[in-house]
Design a protein around this motif. Structure first.
Motif, mmCIF file in Angstrom:
data_model
loop_
_atom_site.group_PDB
_atom_site.id
_atom_site.type_symbol
_atom_site.label_atom_id
_atom_site.label_comp_id
_atom_site.label_asym_id
_atom_site.label_seq_id
_atom_site.Cartn_x
_atom_site.Cartn_y
_atom_site.Cartn_z
ATOM 1 N N MET A 116 0.969 -1.020 0.053
ATOM 2 C CA MET A 116 0.167 0.116 0.165
ATOM 3 C C MET A 116 0.774 1.463 -0.427
ATOM 4 S SD MET A 116 -3.043 -1.163 -0.608
ATOM 5 C CE MET A 116 -3.928 0.380 0.178
ATOM 6 N N PRO A 117 1.964 1.232 1.170
ATOM 7 C CA PRO A 117 2.747 2.951 1.235
ATOM 8 C C PRO A 117 3.467 2.438 -0.453
ATOM 9 C CG PRO A 117 2.856 1.580 3.062
ATOM 10 C CD PRO A 117 2.093 0.763 1.948
ATOM 11 N N PHE A 118 3.693 1.411 -1.207
ATOM 12 C CA PHE A 118 3.937 1.852 -2.804
ATOM 13 C C PHE A 118 3.228 2.633 -3.288
ATOM 14 C CE2 PHE A 118 4.381 -0.199 -6.914
ATOM 15 C CZ PHE A 118 5.573 0.233 -7.477
ATOM 16 N N TYR A 119 1.962 2.073 -3.568
ATOM 17 C CA TYR A 119 1.184 2.181 -4.382
ATOM 18 C C TYR A 119 0.411 4.491 -4.440
ATOM 19 C CZ TYR A 119 0.008 -1.592 -6.648
ATOM 20 O OH TYR A 119 0.228 -2.859 -7.312
ATOM 21 N N PHE A 157 2.618 6.373 -2.316
ATOM 22 C CA PHE A 157 4.072 7.213 -2.497
ATOM 23 C C PHE A 157 4.516 7.328 -4.571
ATOM 24 C CE2 PHE A 157 5.510 5.958 1.278
ATOM 25 C CZ PHE A 157 5.823 7.445 2.238
ATOM 26 N N THR A 158 4.189 5.279 -5.754
ATOM 27 C CA THR A 158 3.890 6.267 -6.913
ATOM 28 C C THR A 158 2.802 6.918 -7.349
ATOM 29 O OG1 THR A 158 4.142 3.727 -7.183
ATOM 30 C CG2 THR A 158 3.089 5.045 -8.520
ATOM 31 N N ALA A 159 1.414 7.857 -6.448
ATOM 32 C CA ALA A 159 0.982 8.240 -7.009
ATOM 33 C C ALA A 159 1.048 9.909 -6.581
ATOM 34 C CB ALA A 159 -1.045 8.477 -6.239
ATOM 35 N N LEU A 160 1.593 9.983 -5.555
ATOM 36 C CA LEU A 160 2.145 11.702 -5.498
ATOM 37 C C LEU A 160 3.587 11.789 -6.020
ATOM 38 C CD1 LEU A 160 2.457 11.026 -0.686
ATOM 39 C CD2 LEU A 160 0.548 12.369 -2.659
ATOM 40 N N HIS A 161 4.090 10.785 -6.002
ATOM 41 C CA HIS A 161 5.160 10.804 -7.406
ATOM 42 C C HIS A 161 4.881 11.604 -8.604
ATOM 43 C CE1 HIS A 161 9.669 10.786 -8.747
ATOM 44 N NE2 HIS A 161 9.149 10.198 -9.632
ATOM 45 N N SER A 162 3.628 11.320 -9.267
ATOM 46 C CA SER A 162 3.615 10.966 -10.399
ATOM 47 C C SER A 162 2.214 11.432 -11.055
ATOM 48 C CB SER A 162 4.020 10.138 -11.502
ATOM 49 O OG SER A 162 3.297 10.695 -13.218
ATOM 50 N N PRO A 163 0.822 11.973 -10.376
ATOM 51 C CA PRO A 163 -0.384 12.453 -10.323
ATOM 52 C C PRO A 163 -0.873 12.317 -11.078
ATOM 53 C CG PRO A 163 0.974 14.319 -9.149
ATOM 54 C CD PRO A 163 2.083 13.978 -10.114
ATOM 55 N N THR A 164 -0.136 12.116 -12.872
ATOM 56 C CA THR A 164 -0.975 12.078 -13.551
ATOM 57 C C THR A 164 -1.045 10.895 -13.540
ATOM 58 O OG1 THR A 164 1.312 12.512 -14.678
ATOM 59 C CG2 THR A 164 -1.028 14.876 -14.562
ATOM 60 N N VAL A 165 0.325 10.482 -14.597
ATOM 61 C CA VAL A 165 0.625 9.071 -15.245
ATOM 62 C C VAL A 165 0.451 7.389 -13.691
ATOM 63 C CG1 VAL A 165 2.484 7.253 -16.046
ATOM 64 C CG2 VAL A 165 1.896 9.610 -16.814
ATOM 65 N N ALA A 203 -0.897 7.615 -11.057
ATOM 66 C CA ALA A 203 -2.026 7.600 -10.600
ATOM 67 C C ALA A 203 -2.945 7.029 -10.970
ATOM 68 C CB ALA A 203 -2.773 8.988 -10.360
ATOM 69 N N ILE A 204 -3.044 6.385 -12.404
ATOM 70 C CA ILE A 204 -3.506 5.866 -13.319
ATOM 71 C C ILE A 204 -3.718 4.592 -13.180
ATOM 72 C CG2 ILE A 204 -3.958 4.944 -15.918
ATOM 73 C CD1 ILE A 204 -3.487 7.560 -16.963
ATOM 74 N N PHE A 205 -1.791 3.603 -13.017
ATOM 75 C CA PHE A 205 -1.848 2.822 -12.187
ATOM 76 C C PHE A 205 -2.377 2.510 -11.002
ATOM 77 C CE2 PHE A 205 1.824 3.204 -15.527
ATOM 78 C CZ PHE A 205 1.414 2.352 -16.584
ATOM 79 N N VAL A 206 -2.977 2.987 -10.021
ATOM 80 C CA VAL A 206 -3.234 3.240 -8.509
ATOM 81 C C VAL A 206 -4.524 3.138 -9.225
ATOM 82 C CG1 VAL A 206 -3.715 4.332 -6.438
ATOM 83 C CG2 VAL A 206 -1.187 4.929 -7.743
ATOM 84 N N TYR A 207 -5.396 3.847 -9.277
ATOM 85 C CA TYR A 207 -6.659 3.343 -9.466
ATOM 86 C C TYR A 207 -6.956 2.070 -10.166
ATOM 87 C CZ TYR A 207 -6.605 8.350 -8.790
ATOM 88 O OH TYR A 207 -6.595 9.589 -8.054
ATOM 89 N N VAL A 208 -6.518 1.549 -11.014
ATOM 90 C CA VAL A 208 -6.665 0.799 -11.629
ATOM 91 C C VAL A 208 -6.549 -0.827 -10.419
ATOM 92 C CG1 VAL A 208 -5.928 -0.779 -13.863
ATOM 93 C CG2 VAL A 208 -6.190 1.556 -14.577
ATOM 94 N N ALA A 209 -4.705 -0.778 -10.244
ATOM 95 C CA ALA A 209 -4.674 -2.009 -8.975
ATOM 96 C C ALA A 209 -5.589 -1.622 -7.786
ATOM 97 C CB ALA A 209 -3.021 -1.334 -8.485
ATOM 98 N N ALA A 210 -5.925 -0.938 -7.747
ATOM 99 C CA ALA A 210 -7.056 -0.601 -6.822
ATOM 100 C C ALA A 210 -8.811 -1.429 -6.762
ATOM 101 C CB ALA A 210 -7.111 0.516 -6.158
ATOM 102 N N ALA A 211 -8.700 -1.098 -8.313
ATOM 103 C CA ALA A 211 -9.936 -1.565 -9.111
ATOM 104 C C ALA A 211 -9.911 -2.889 -8.953
ATOM 105 C CB ALA A 211 -10.374 -0.543 -10.516
ATOM 106 N N PHE A 212 -8.965 -2.995 -9.001
ATOM 107 C CA PHE A 212 -8.749 -4.776 -9.157
ATOM 108 C C PHE A 212 -8.691 -5.724 -8.034
ATOM 109 C CE2 PHE A 212 -6.966 -4.204 -13.872
ATOM 110 C CZ PHE A 212 -7.850 -5.098 -13.901
ATOM 111 N N PHE A 213 -7.658 -4.922 -6.894
ATOM 112 C CA PHE A 213 -8.046 -5.331 -5.592
ATOM 113 C C PHE A 213 -9.878 -4.759 -4.699
ATOM 114 C CE2 PHE A 213 -7.687 -4.215 -0.786
ATOM 115 C CZ PHE A 213 -7.136 -5.484 -0.473
#
Length: 211
Positions: A1-4, A6-14, A16-26
């Motif tokens: 969870m911390p990885f996702y 910090f990923t969203a904070l590091h790159s709010p545009t690109v 965040a997309i991976f974070v949202y997709v991963a969260a949706a599958f989870f």
């Protein structure tokens, strides 16, 4: 969870997309698993065998598909409403019931073993089946199955599949896959001779069909 996060904070545009997709599958996975194991099923058969073994047979869900080596998570509400434990199936892929052999090795399984001696059935919640080794035993003319103790359960499932041993004769597989096995070797290391009795009926049926 911390990885996702910090990923969203590091790159709010690109990112965040991976974070949202991963969260949706989870979330989808948790919803499916929660719904799948929501309603308990009553055991079709409950047996206590020598060596601290409890054998459970549960009705198979019409949508449940599994292969040799698949496992399920079991929850027994009468023992604990929150504890889920994984167990490998000893039933064959074409069986009408899910069969699980549980050895008394820890606090939870010891409690299960003691309760099973005094009860005729349990209500059980099932999550699964999941997984299976990516190994097709049907492809080979010679097959060697090796197991130790209660860890022989996937080997028993493979034997049932090879020799078409079923707990219920009513089920017939729609796709009868080709089975090339001509020689089948089972190497089973057991601590006590009476442990062979865990699967003596299956072994006897396999021996009879191998002649």
């Amino acid at each position: 969870m911390p990885f996702y996060v910090f990923t969203a904070l590091h790159s709010p545009t690109v990112g965040a997309i991976f974070v949202y997709v991963a969260a949706a599958f989870f979330v989808l996975d948790r919803l499916i698993r929660g719904f799948w194991g929501l309603w308990p099923r009553k055991t079709v058969s409950l047996m206590v065998k020598p060596g601290g073994i409890v054998c459970l047979q549960l009705p198979r869900h019409p949508l449940a598909t599994y292969r040799v080596g698949s496992y399920v998570f079991l929850n027994i509400p009468s023992l604990s409403f929150v504890q889920w434990h994984p167990y490998t199936l000893s039933s064959g892929p074409d069986d009408d019931c899910l069969e699980i052999h549980i050895k008394s090795l820890g606090d939870h399984t010891q409690k299960l073993y003691e309760r099973a001696k005094d009860r005729g059935s349990f209500w059980v919640r099932v999550d699964g089946p999941y997984g299976a080794p990516r190994f097709n035993h049907r492809r080979f003319e010679a097959v060697m199955l090796v197991g130790g103790g209660v860890g022989v359960t996937p080997c028993i499932s493979a034997l049932k599949d090879i020799y078409r041993v079923r707990m219920s004769r009513s089920r017939r597989s729609a796709k009868q896959q080709r089975n090339a096995a001509k020689l089948v070797y089972l190497v089973w290391s057991a601590q006590q001779p009476e442990h062979i009795g865990w699967f003596s009926d299956v072994l006897a049926d396999c021996f009879a069909k191998s002649e």
